[in-house]
Design a protein around this motif. Structure first.
Motif, short mmCIF file in Angstrom:
data_model
loop_
_atom_site.label_atom_id
_atom_site.label_comp_id
_atom_site.label_asym_id
_atom_site.label_seq_id
_atom_site.Cartn_x
_atom_site.Cartn_y
_atom_site.Cartn_z
N PHE A 218 0.71 -0.91 0.09
CA PHE A 218 -0.05 0.19 -0.30
C PHE A 218 0.77 0.92 -0.08
O PHE A 218 1.43 1.52 1.18
CB PHE A 218 -0.75 0.36 0.83
CG PHE A 218 -2.40 -1.16 1.59
CD1 PHE A 218 -3.35 -1.32 0.69
CD2 PHE A 218 -1.63 -2.83 1.73
CE1 PHE A 218 -4.28 -1.92 0.54
CE2 PHE A 218 -2.23 -3.72 1.50
CZ PHE A 218 -3.82 -3.41 1.28
N SER A 219 1.19 1.81 -0.99
CA SER A 219 1.41 2.94 -1.67
C SER A 219 1.27 4.52 -0.45
O SER A 219 0.18 4.03 -0.11
CB SER A 219 2.34 3.16 -2.96
OG SER A 219 1.17 3.85 -2.89
N ARG A 221 0.59 6.88 -2.00
CA ARG A 221 -0.93 7.28 -2.51
C ARG A 221 -1.76 6.65 -1.90
O ARG A 221 -2.54 7.46 -3.24
CB ARG A 221 -0.09 7.86 -4.27
CG ARG A 221 1.70 8.68 -4.09
CD ARG A 221 1.64 9.48 -5.48
NE ARG A 221 2.76 7.26 -6.64
CZ ARG A 221 3.36 7.36 -6.09
NH1 ARG A 221 4.62 7.54 -5.23
NH2 ARG A 221 4.00 6.00 -6.55
N GLN A 222 -1.51 5.61 -2.28
CA GLN A 222 -2.62 4.62 -2.51
C GLN A 222 -3.58 5.71 -0.89
O GLN A 222 -4.68 5.45 -1.18
CB GLN A 222 -2.37 3.29 -2.60
CG GLN A 222 -3.54 2.17 -2.42
CD GLN A 222 -3.18 0.73 -2.78
OE1 GLN A 222 -2.15 0.33 -3.36
NE2 GLN A 222 -4.39 0.22 -2.79
N ARG B 217 -11.59 5.12 -5.98
CA ARG B 217 -11.21 4.90 -4.35
C ARG B 217 -11.76 5.08 -3.18
O ARG B 217 -12.57 6.37 -3.53
CB ARG B 217 -9.74 4.87 -3.96
CG ARG B 217 -8.87 6.95 -3.94
CD ARG B 217 -7.70 6.02 -3.25
NE ARG B 217 -6.98 5.77 -3.50
CZ ARG B 217 -6.27 6.47 -4.70
NH1 ARG B 217 -5.93 7.56 -4.17
NH2 ARG B 217 -5.36 5.54 -5.78
N ASP B 234 1.89 1.03 -6.31
CA ASP B 234 3.42 0.06 -5.90
C ASP B 234 2.84 -1.52 -7.19
O ASP B 234 2.11 -2.37 -6.94
CB ASP B 234 3.68 -0.45 -4.85
CG ASP B 234 4.84 0.96 -4.23
OD1 ASP B 234 4.99 1.60 -5.14
OD2 ASP B 234 4.82 0.94 -3.28
#
Lengths: 281, 395
Positions: A218-219, A221-222, B217, B234
């Motif tokens: 989970f970066s 930005r996420q 999201r 990622d």
């Protein structure tokens, strides 16, 4: 004429010789100067244009720490991850550029060094001390910088101030594997998502950014760092016996176990009461 | 046993009988014989009797006090959630158990008190009742039938057909109306909306009038709009995304100015529509970014060769078996797991089922990146129905 010419020539040649000698010296000096300028210029251009060597980052690290980390690596990790962190087939993956969060998570939870090659690397008491982990991080970083970083904060600072939002995000992103109160759950072929009771705030954060084993990454930005901290606040508020209003969580697995216990205990109690009511004095 | 066998007392005898005799007479008339009918406390006012009385009173008093305590706890206890590290946490933890203990004790006290009173103070009674013959006498049976037939005949309903029919009409229609209420809601035409996005064949990713459907999201706030870019994930990441229908200009293009205004909060979008997009059951899509080494090994389904964007693949989250959320993504083994019945799908192999009861692949959403804004969008709806099978589904 010839004599005068000779005399002239002699005079001229002397002057010319003198002149030639001085101009030769001048030329030699200017040539040296030009060469010097050219060399300096080329050097300057080279230093400006040439790519940074791969070892540039290593030189920023404390060399003693890196050496200590290399020693630890050679003692505990080299069998499966190879002499140059390139990985060994069927034993362990390459570690180049995996990042400090990954090294920290795997070693501080005791998952690495691995006890045996099984489906799941399980949590156990850590073999390396925090100082040794720091040294190992320095060594792994020196071989390949980059990768997910650990947060600057520590411990309770990593708990966000909105556990309600953290709960929403946990149920959206994490609960499918770890259960809605962090009890963990089964995955494929003997693997499982662990329960989150023993995980510290740093380990929770490191796991989210580095994606250990089969966990997705989970970066930032996420899930922004603030969202990650809210998730940590939520996890800490429901795990380790913290969300236990009834006094007996019965595994925290939801209605099945609770219903079974209520049925068995309630039935037994009702039978007892019935016998008492019907008993002769 | 017939009436003649019983000796009925005369009026004078009845007037002289005391209560005990009347009770016994009542029993005898029903063929009940009291064999044992002892007073549990033949000597009044003993210590044991007093003790028994106090024991019963104790339970009733306990019940009353527990009931009062319940009312106090229900009204006055600090019931609001307090986080684990605060000082009020213990009080919050005690709220539910205290409600249960006090109300439970109150009910238990009444019950125990009543049972104990019955056991300690009611006379110990043993009664014997004679068993009667199987059927009534012939006289009783025939007179009863005659009585019924006479009542029917005297009501004259048999020859008043107007009343009979209107009564049947009224009562029958009322019964029908009562049945329509629960049954009618079950009748639904599954084909009525099959062409639009509410039909079984389509999802919320279907563009209603040529607009671009972006990926959104869930940030925990149902009214926040955050769109997804490729660099947000990622390698080895999975994100659950929902459709967001971008505004369109009159010429049918994406209205980027309006989109910009919406994303910066300058323009409002119907909040109900926004939260509905997150709730709708066929909307959730797993956006998966494979690790580069895994991305090279992908096998795509026929006709879905251009559905992915590089290493990014979008599969529906709805299991093809019974529609559970298949959101357990293993980023190293690239398996997608369904928690309900342990179906497994291979993300490197067009999400085909490799274990468990599911027999169909997960539907794949064709995705692309918007050149103007860099956000992901769905180029079309799913090319098959998502979720479990239904009658009209051929595969």
């Amino acid at each position: 004429m010839t004599s005068s010419k000779k005399a002239d020539a002699a005079g001229e040649s002397k002057a010319a010789r003198n002149h030639a000698r001085s101009s030769k010296r001048r030329r030699r000096i200017s040539g040296l100067l030009a060469l010097g300028f050219a060399l300096i210029g080329v050097g300057a251009i080279y230093s400006a244009v040439a790519p940074e060597p791969q070892t540039a980052n290593a030189s920023q690290q404390d060399p003693a720490l890196v050496r200590k980390g290399e020693q630890i690596y050679n003692n505990t990790c080299i069998t499966c991850h190879g002499a140059n962190l390139e990985g060994v087939k069927d034993r362990g993956p390459a570690l180049i550029g995996i990042g400090e969060a990954s090294v920290y998570f795997q070693t501080s939870t005791g998952r690495m060094p691995l006890a045996a090659q099984t489906a799941q690397a399980e949590r156990k008491p850590p073999k390396l001390s925090p100082e040794e982990i720091d040294a190992l991080i320095a060594f792994v970083e020196s071989k390949g910088p980059g990768g997910p970083k650990l947060p600057d904060e520590h411990g309770e600072q990593l708990r966000g101030d909105n556990p309600a939002r953290g709960g929403e995000l946990f149920r959206m992103n994490c609960a499918s594997c770890h259960n809605f109160t962090g009890r963990g759950g089964a995955l494929s072929s003997g693997k499982f998502a662990p329960e989150l009771d023993p995980a510290t705030e740093e380990q929770l954060y490191a796991a989210m950014v580095s994606g250990p084993q089969n966990m997705p990454k989970f970066s930032d930005r996420q899930l922004s760092p603030e969202e990650k901290k809210d998730i940590i606040a939520y996890v800490k508020s429901v795990t380790d016996g913290n969300n236990n209003p009834g006094g007996a969580p019965l595994g925290g697995l939801g209605p099945q176990s609770e219903g079974l216990i209520a049925f068995i205990v309630g039935m037994a109690a009702l039978i007892g009461v019935t016998l008492w009511i019907g008993a002769k004095q | 046993m017939s009436e003649q066998d019983k000796k009925l007392p005369t009026d004078e005898q009845l007037a002289e009988m005391d209560r005990d005799q009347l009770v016994r007479l009542g029993g005898q008339l029903d063929d009940v014989e009291l064999v044992e009918y002892d007073d549990p406390w033949p000597v009044k006012g003993t210590k044991a009797e007093k003790r028994a009385e106090r024991a019963v009173a104790f339970w009733f008093a306990l019940s009353g006090l527990a009931g009062l305590a319940f009312i106090v706890v229900f009204i006055a206890w600090p019931w609001r959630y307090a986080a684990a590290n605060t000082s009020d946490h213990l009080l919050y933890l005690l709220y539910t158990p205290l409600l249960g203990i006090t109300l439970g004790l109150s009910i238990l006290g009444v019950g125990v008190g009543v049972v104990m009173y019955a056991k300690r103070f009611l006379p110990h009674e043993v009664a014997v009742q004679q068993r009667h013959e199987g059927r009534s006498t012939e006289v009783d049976r025939q007179t009863f039938v005659a009585h019924l037939a006479d009542a029917g005949d005297k009501s004259t309903i048999a020859r008043r057909s107007l009343i009979k029919r209107t009564a049947l009409f009224g009562a029958g229609t009322f019964g029908l109306a009562a049945a329509v209420l629960p049954l009618g809601s079950m009748i639904k035409n599954p084909h009525a909306e099959s062409a639009n996005e509410n039909g079984l064949w389509h999802t919320g990713w279907m563009a209603k009038n040529g607009e671009r459907v972006f990926m959104r999201r869930d940030t925990g706030d149902p009214h926040a709009i955050e769109l997804v870019k490729p660099e947000d994930l990622d390698a080895g990441a999975m994100e659950t995304v929902f459709p967001f229908h971008a505004p369109v200009t009159k010429s049918g293009q994406v209205d980027y100015a309006a989109l910009e205004a919406i994303l910066t909060g300058k323009q409002r979008v119907d909040p109900e529509e926004l939260s509905e997009a997150l709730i709708r059951s066929d909307n959730p899509v797993m956006l998966i970014r494979l690790r580069p080494e895994d991305g090279k090994r992908v096998i795509k389904a026929q006709g879905q060769e251009d559905f992915n964007f590089g290493d990014y693949y979008a599969y529906t989250k709805i299991c093809s078996h019974l529609g559970c959320p298949t959101s357990l993504f293993e980023q190293r083994s690239n398996r997608i797991l369904c928690p309900c019945h342990q179906s497994q799908f291979d993300a490197l192999h067009y999400a085909k089922p490799i274990f468990g009861p599911a027999t169909r692949k997960l539907a794949q959403l064709p995705i692309q990146v918007d050149a103007e804004t860099g956000y992901f969008y769905a180029t079309a709806d799913f090319n098959e129905a998502v979720g479990p099978a239904f009658w009209e589904r051929k595969s």
